[in-house]
Design a protein around this motif. Structure first.
Motif, mmCIF file in Angstrom:
data_model
loop_
_atom_site.group_PDB
_atom_site.id
_atom_site.type_symbol
_atom_site.label_atom_id
_atom_site.label_comp_id
_atom_site.label_asym_id
_atom_site.label_seq_id
_atom_site.Cartn_x
_atom_site.Cartn_y
_atom_site.Cartn_z
ATOM 1 N N UNK A 152 0.835 -1.204 0.000
ATOM 2 C CA UNK A 152 0.000 0.000 0.000
ATOM 3 C C UNK A 152 0.869 1.252 0.000
ATOM 4 N N UNK A 153 0.356 2.329 -0.577
ATOM 5 C CA UNK A 153 1.016 3.620 -0.437
ATOM 6 C C UNK A 153 0.945 4.005 1.024
ATOM 7 N N UNK A 154 2.076 4.432 1.590
ATOM 8 C CA UNK A 154 2.105 4.807 2.999
ATOM 9 C C UNK A 154 3.339 5.662 3.282
ATOM 10 N N UNK A 155 3.392 6.217 4.469
ATOM 11 C CA UNK A 155 4.548 6.991 4.932
ATOM 12 C C UNK A 155 4.749 6.694 6.409
ATOM 13 N N UNK A 156 5.955 6.940 6.872
ATOM 14 C CA UNK A 156 6.281 6.802 8.290
ATOM 15 C C UNK A 156 6.634 8.209 8.789
ATOM 16 N N UNK A 157 5.753 8.822 9.553
ATOM 17 C CA UNK A 157 5.972 10.221 9.941
ATOM 18 C C UNK A 157 7.144 10.442 10.887
ATOM 19 N N UNK A 158 7.546 9.390 11.622
ATOM 20 C CA UNK A 158 8.573 9.579 12.654
ATOM 21 C C UNK A 158 9.882 8.862 12.396
ATOM 22 N N UNK A 159 9.991 8.115 11.299
ATOM 23 C CA UNK A 159 11.232 7.380 11.064
ATOM 24 C C UNK A 159 11.463 7.141 9.574
ATOM 25 N N UNK A 160 12.743 6.990 9.215
ATOM 26 C CA UNK A 160 13.104 6.608 7.865
ATOM 27 C C UNK A 160 12.721 5.140 7.667
ATOM 28 N N UNK A 161 12.672 4.695 6.417
ATOM 29 C CA UNK A 161 12.323 3.309 6.105
ATOM 30 C C UNK A 161 13.480 2.689 5.309
ATOM 31 N N UNK A 162 14.152 1.692 5.902
ATOM 32 C CA UNK A 162 15.355 1.063 5.358
ATOM 33 C C UNK A 162 14.992 -0.233 4.634
ATOM 34 N N UNK A 163 15.394 -0.364 3.380
ATOM 35 C CA UNK A 163 15.169 -1.568 2.583
ATOM 36 C C UNK A 163 16.508 -2.080 2.057
ATOM 37 N N UNK A 164 16.806 -3.363 2.265
ATOM 38 C CA UNK A 164 17.993 -4.005 1.703
ATOM 39 C C UNK A 164 17.535 -5.292 1.032
ATOM 40 N N UNK A 165 17.798 -5.424 -0.269
ATOM 41 C CA UNK A 165 17.349 -6.596 -1.018
ATOM 42 C C UNK A 165 18.363 -7.729 -0.866
ATOM 43 N N UNK A 166 17.876 -8.871 -0.401
ATOM 44 C CA UNK A 166 18.690 -10.081 -0.276
ATOM 45 C C UNK A 166 18.565 -10.948 -1.522
ATOM 46 N N UNK A 167 17.344 -11.002 -2.078
ATOM 47 C CA UNK A 167 17.058 -11.841 -3.250
ATOM 48 C C UNK A 167 15.897 -11.215 -4.002
ATOM 49 N N UNK A 168 15.963 -11.220 -5.325
ATOM 50 C CA UNK A 168 14.873 -10.689 -6.133
ATOM 51 C C UNK A 168 15.085 -9.231 -6.500
ATOM 52 N N UNK A 169 13.985 -8.552 -6.827
ATOM 53 C CA UNK A 169 14.034 -7.137 -7.214
ATOM 54 C C UNK A 169 12.881 -6.409 -6.545
ATOM 55 N N UNK A 170 13.143 -5.197 -6.113
ATOM 56 C CA UNK A 170 12.120 -4.379 -5.473
ATOM 57 C C UNK A 170 12.075 -3.012 -6.140
ATOM 58 N N UNK A 171 10.879 -2.604 -6.497
ATOM 59 C CA UNK A 171 10.653 -1.242 -7.005
ATOM 60 C C UNK A 171 9.980 -0.472 -5.875
ATOM 61 N N UNK A 172 10.579 0.627 -5.505
ATOM 62 C CA UNK A 172 9.958 1.492 -4.495
ATOM 63 C C UNK A 172 9.393 2.689 -5.248
ATOM 64 N N UNK A 173 8.076 2.714 -5.346
ATOM 65 C CA UNK A 173 7.419 3.809 -6.035
ATOM 66 C C UNK A 173 7.391 5.015 -5.107
ATOM 67 N N UNK A 174 7.815 6.141 -5.637
ATOM 68 C CA UNK A 174 7.783 7.418 -4.936
ATOM 69 C C UNK A 174 6.984 8.380 -5.806
ATOM 70 N N UNK A 175 6.421 9.401 -5.238
ATOM 71 C CA UNK A 175 5.599 10.336 -6.007
ATOM 72 C C UNK A 175 6.407 11.045 -7.096
ATOM 73 N N UNK A 176 7.735 11.160 -6.907
ATOM 74 C CA UNK A 176 8.559 11.863 -7.902
ATOM 75 C C UNK A 176 9.469 10.928 -8.703
ATOM 76 N N UNK A 177 9.182 9.625 -8.703
ATOM 77 C CA UNK A 177 9.971 8.669 -9.480
ATOM 78 C C UNK A 177 10.260 7.410 -8.685
ATOM 79 N N UNK A 178 10.562 6.336 -9.405
ATOM 80 C CA UNK A 178 10.793 5.037 -8.776
ATOM 81 C C UNK A 178 12.271 4.795 -8.508
ATOM 82 N N UNK A 179 12.534 3.954 -7.503
ATOM 83 C CA UNK A 179 13.874 3.443 -7.221
ATOM 84 C C UNK A 179 13.775 1.929 -7.360
#
Length: 117
Positions: free
Chosen positions: A41-68
């Motif tokens: 789901x689209x969401x935000x964390x108002x009080x903390x950063x969100x850390x993602x590290x890929x171990x296997x596969x591929x992840x697209x992080x959709x952001x309002x100003x472009x994807x990572x």
């Protein structure tokens, strides 16, 4: 003192998607593994950063100003308050680190419970 933690072994103990499992804690933070597939789901964390590290596969992080897009061995930190939507077109395994008690949706009412394994 505990021994080394095998992330691969921990990931082999469950099949659920988008349900983080706590494998360690340090300095008030949870270290978690999670299997993901499909769109979260689209969401935000108002009080903390969100850390993602890929171990296997591929992840697209959709952001309002472009994807990572991340592959194995790559990480990205979504700054606190930034709305994002993780998407995995195939089963993807992630390592997550966040302050203990942080809901994965940014909202305790809709968050998956975190279980230590």
């Amino acid at each position: 003192m505990a021994g080394a933690i095998s992330l691969e072994s921990k990931l082999a103990t469950f099949e659920e998607r988008w349900s983080p499992k706590i494998v360690a804690s340090f300095n008030g933070h949870d270290v978690m593994v999670v299997k993901v597939e499909g769109e979260f789901v689209w969401h935000a964390h108002p009080d903390s950063d969100d850390f993602f590290f890929v171990l296997k596969g591929r992840l697209r992080i959709r952001l309002r100003d472009g994807d990572v897009v991340l592959g194995p061995g790559e990480l990205f930190v979504v700054p606190k308050g930034v709305e994002h939507c993780p998407v995995a077109e195939e089963e993807t395994h992630l390592l997550l680190i966040e302050p203990a008690g942080t809901p994965n949706t940014g909202d305790t009412a809709t968050a998956a419970p975190k279980i230590a394994i």
